[in-house]
Design a protein around this motif. Sequence first.
Motif, mmCIF file in Angstrom:
data_model
loop_
_atom_site.group_PDB
_atom_site.id
_atom_site.type_symbol
_atom_site.label_atom_id
_atom_site.label_comp_id
_atom_site.label_asym_id
_atom_site.label_seq_id
_atom_site.Cartn_x
_atom_site.Cartn_y
_atom_site.Cartn_z
ATOM 1 N N ILE A 188 0.877 -1.175 0.000
ATOM 2 C CA ILE A 188 0.000 0.000 0.000
ATOM 3 C C ILE A 188 0.913 1.224 0.000
ATOM 4 C CG2 ILE A 188 -1.730 1.312 1.264
ATOM 5 C CD1 ILE A 188 -2.748 -1.297 2.414
ATOM 6 N N PRO A 189 0.910 2.016 -1.084
ATOM 7 C CA PRO A 189 1.793 3.184 -1.150
ATOM 8 C C PRO A 189 1.252 4.358 -0.324
ATOM 9 C CG PRO A 189 0.484 3.013 -3.145
ATOM 10 C CD PRO A 189 0.150 1.800 -2.318
ATOM 11 N N PHE A 190 2.156 5.155 0.224
ATOM 12 C CA PHE A 190 1.788 6.326 1.005
ATOM 13 C C PHE A 190 2.503 7.554 0.463
ATOM 14 C CE2 PHE A 190 0.167 3.170 3.782
ATOM 15 C CZ PHE A 190 -0.771 3.783 4.590
ATOM 16 N N SER A 191 1.857 8.699 0.637
ATOM 17 C CA SER A 191 2.424 9.951 0.134
ATOM 18 C C SER A 191 3.396 10.538 1.151
ATOM 19 C CB SER A 191 1.303 10.953 -0.159
ATOM 20 O OG SER A 191 0.560 11.225 1.018
ATOM 21 N N PHE A 192 4.138 11.540 0.711
ATOM 22 C CA PHE A 192 5.109 12.222 1.568
ATOM 23 C C PHE A 192 4.398 13.032 2.640
ATOM 24 C CE2 PHE A 192 7.575 16.108 2.496
ATOM 25 C CZ PHE A 192 8.679 15.522 3.076
ATOM 26 N N THR A 193 4.923 13.021 3.845
ATOM 27 C CA THR A 193 4.413 13.874 4.914
ATOM 28 C C THR A 193 5.601 14.499 5.622
ATOM 29 O OG1 THR A 193 2.963 13.954 6.849
ATOM 30 C CG2 THR A 193 4.357 12.029 6.633
ATOM 31 N N GLU A 194 5.465 15.741 6.020
ATOM 32 C CA GLU A 194 6.627 16.451 6.546
ATOM 33 C C GLU A 194 6.505 16.838 8.011
ATOM 34 O OE1 GLU A 194 7.173 20.003 4.343
ATOM 35 O OE2 GLU A 194 5.136 20.743 4.630
ATOM 36 N N SER A 195 5.367 16.613 8.638
ATOM 37 C CA SER A 195 5.246 17.019 10.036
ATOM 38 C C SER A 195 4.258 16.136 10.771
ATOM 39 C CB SER A 195 4.787 18.481 10.148
ATOM 40 O OG SER A 195 3.414 18.589 9.805
ATOM 41 N N LEU A 196 4.378 16.127 12.091
ATOM 42 C CA LEU A 196 3.456 15.365 12.924
ATOM 43 C C LEU A 196 2.039 15.922 12.830
ATOM 44 C CD1 LEU A 196 5.638 14.883 16.142
ATOM 45 C CD2 LEU A 196 5.014 13.149 14.477
ATOM 46 N N LYS A 197 1.909 17.178 12.426
ATOM 47 C CA LYS A 197 0.592 17.800 12.337
ATOM 48 C C LYS A 197 -0.202 17.298 11.133
ATOM 49 C CE LYS A 197 2.055 22.109 14.586
ATOM 50 N NZ LYS A 197 2.203 23.583 14.429
ATOM 51 N N THR A 198 0.522 16.810 10.114
ATOM 52 C CA THR A 198 -0.174 16.433 8.888
ATOM 53 C C THR A 198 -0.177 14.935 8.593
ATOM 54 O OG1 THR A 198 1.839 16.739 7.563
ATOM 55 C CG2 THR A 198 0.396 18.650 7.842
ATOM 56 N N TYR A 199 0.733 14.160 9.204
ATOM 57 C CA TYR A 199 0.850 12.768 8.764
ATOM 58 C C TYR A 199 -0.382 11.947 9.093
ATOM 59 C CZ TYR A 199 1.801 10.336 13.233
ATOM 60 O OH TYR A 199 1.704 9.777 14.468
ATOM 61 N N GLN A 200 -1.097 12.291 10.178
ATOM 62 C CA GLN A 200 -2.295 11.538 10.511
ATOM 63 C C GLN A 200 -3.391 11.729 9.468
ATOM 64 O OE1 GLN A 200 -2.844 13.064 14.511
ATOM 65 N NE2 GLN A 200 -2.022 11.177 15.406
ATOM 66 N N ASN A 201 -3.572 12.958 9.016
ATOM 67 C CA ASN A 201 -4.562 13.226 7.964
ATOM 68 C C ASN A 201 -4.154 12.571 6.653
ATOM 69 O OD1 ASN A 201 -6.181 14.727 9.681
ATOM 70 N ND2 ASN A 201 -5.165 16.663 9.178
#
Length: 353
Positions: A188-201
């Motif tokens: 299952i591929p996942f997109s880039f996330t740069e902070s703890l504030k956004t990775y959950q969303n």
Amino acid sequence: MSSGQTIKPADILSFYKDSDLDGVIDLRDLCAGTPLDQDIDYEGCPIIHLKQFFVHFDVQFETAKHELKPEYYSELKDFAQFLNQSPDNLILIEGHTDNVGEDDFNIPLSERRAESIAKTLESVFNIPKRQIRAIGHGENQPITSNLTEAGRQENRRVSGEIIEIIPWPSHILSNTGSTEHNEGKVIIPFSFTESLKTYQNDTLATIQQEQTQSIIRQIVTILDSQPDKFLLIEGHTDNTGEEDFNNRVSKARAKAVADAIYDEYFILKAKLKVIGHGQSSPLYSNETEEGRVKNRRVEIILATRHQAEKQVYLQKWDIWNVGEELPFQEVSEEEKPKLNPSHHSPAFWNIMN
């Protein structure tokens, strides 16, 4: 024998002689010297039952400690020898605590306990890291009650067992991101996330995609048809960002997949093993954007416990229960309606001693 010839008692005794007293006369006894307490077949041979054993170990820990005591090295040595002879198998190491303390303390402690075994197997016994999977469950999987000190001591443990990877059917692999490069694992591929504030969303958005939901439906169909199997759900990231952040993100992504399976399809949590590898296991080079994209993923592996057959000689007049006892489980109220005895893991049997 001619008419009128006298039959001597000695001849009769010789004909019916049963030297080992197993109830089968010597003339048709193919297994001489059978012990009196063994059940035998028509030809006087012991009846053998092949019993399944799981290759397993347990070690205990002191409260709030994760260091492995040297007294357990001998047990690990036997286990390591078995692993060296089975390079295609994995070892699943699961750390546990008692219920003293909060989850924020107990889960990391159980992870350190599992890692202490993993590092010993790597550094002392030269087991390749690729063969080892370490998980921490905290207090969530007790084997006995935590109401007594003796029970709490038993629950402060690390358990290890040999597992075998089961190939996914080709039709599932062809409909997912699996390639020869990742050895047939469902991706299952996942997109880039740069902070703890956004990775959950970002993670939630990926789980809700129809492509991801389709993959989950397919693997659950296979899991439902094979109740003795379970899933290793492993999260990975690229090397962008701090290592601690990547470890946290990879575990959160794997847990999100497990939660989606649990919530929607009523699969017991004990059959969903969640591991976060962070950036430590890249499939492709992180020097290119294309490689980093492919390294941001959750891999789903179908696995089963390795079993060995051991010959058991059945004794006379003994009633054998070939079923296995279930391990102690403290089940939450929300899981009680989902319980199915045929889906429980059988008790572990130690054949290393």
